[in-house]
Design an enzyme around this catalytic site. Structure first.
Site, PDB file in Angstrom:
ATOM      1  N   GLU A  70       0.803  -1.308  -0.202  1.00 50.33           N
ATOM      2  CA  GLU A  70       0.109   0.062   0.065  1.00 50.33           C
ATOM      3  C   GLU A  70       0.867   1.227  -0.003  1.00 50.33           C
ATOM      4  O   GLU A  70       1.883   1.140   0.471  1.00 50.33           O
ATOM      5  CB  GLU A  70      -0.745   0.105   1.269  1.00 50.33           C
ATOM      6  CG  GLU A  70      -1.867  -1.097   1.208  1.00 50.33           C
ATOM      7  CD  GLU A  70      -3.179  -0.894   0.435  1.00 50.33           C
ATOM      8  OE1 GLU A  70      -3.341   0.260   0.167  1.00 50.33           O
ATOM      9  OE2 GLU A  70      -3.838  -2.037   0.352  1.00 50.33           O
ATOM     10  N   ASP A  90     -20.037 -11.344  -6.338  1.00 51.84           N
ATOM     11  CA  ASP A  90     -19.711 -10.332  -5.411  1.00 51.84           C
ATOM     12  C   ASP A  90     -19.366  -8.951  -6.364  1.00 51.84           C
ATOM     13  O   ASP A  90     -19.769  -7.852  -5.831  1.00 51.84           O
ATOM     14  CB  ASP A  90     -18.912 -10.802  -4.343  1.00 51.84           C
ATOM     15  CG  ASP A  90     -18.970  -9.860  -3.020  1.00 51.84           C
ATOM     16  OD1 ASP A  90     -19.713  -9.142  -2.713  1.00 51.84           O
ATOM     17  OD2 ASP A  90     -17.970  -9.717  -2.424  1.00 51.84           O
TER      18      ASP A  90
END
Length: 153
Positions: free
Chosen positions: A70, A95
């Site tokens: 990240e 989903d």
């Protein structure tokens, strides 16, 4: 896993989802290939998580914790993240489809239910991916592997 093995592993689920959601199966397969590294990612192998879907606190889901990179305060750091763990590829595809179907910013995408390439262009225009080559990459995968044969017309 070869590209053909990857395609075969999710094609029927992508076609089933496309019939219900109008998201072209070619788009789903190509994006899955891009996001999972053709089924080589740990998330794909361990959690049937094709698209790298993270768990949000309000979700009641099975979770797999795995490290990811990240960007934090301008630096790339490895952090542990909670990822959705699915019982089947169809659960993951459904989903992902729910997300696209329920977000108003993706409405224009659904004008292209039989073209994964056009769908990808609209998804990128709507701000889905930060990669400026996202739609081009999806389109290249679709063309290279003849994935448009999975799109009903």
């Amino acid at each position: 896993m070869t590209p053909q093995e990857f395609i075969e592993s999710i094609a029927s689920a992508a076609v089933d989802s496309a019939k219900r959601t109008k998201i072209p199966a070619s788009f789903t397969i190509a994006e899955g290939a891009l996001e999972s590294g053709w089924g080589t990612s740990g998330l794909y192998k361990e959690a049937k998580n094709i698209f790298g879907v993270k768990v949000y606190p309000s979700w009641n889901r099975d979770v797999l914790c795995m490290p990811t990179k990240e960007c934090i305060e301008g630096r790339l750091e490895t952090v542990d993240a909670k990822w959705c763990k699915y019982d089947s590829y169809l659960d993951c595809i459904d989903d992902h489809a729910r997300f696209l179907c329920n977000e108003p910013r993706y409405t224009a995408c659904f004008a292209h239910p039989y073209s994964g390439i056009e769908f990808a262009i609209e998804v990128q225009k709507a701000g889905y991916a930060t990669d400026p080559s996202y739609a081009e990459k999806i389109g290249s995968i679709i063309r290279q592997h003849g994935l448009n044969k999975y799109d009903a017309s």
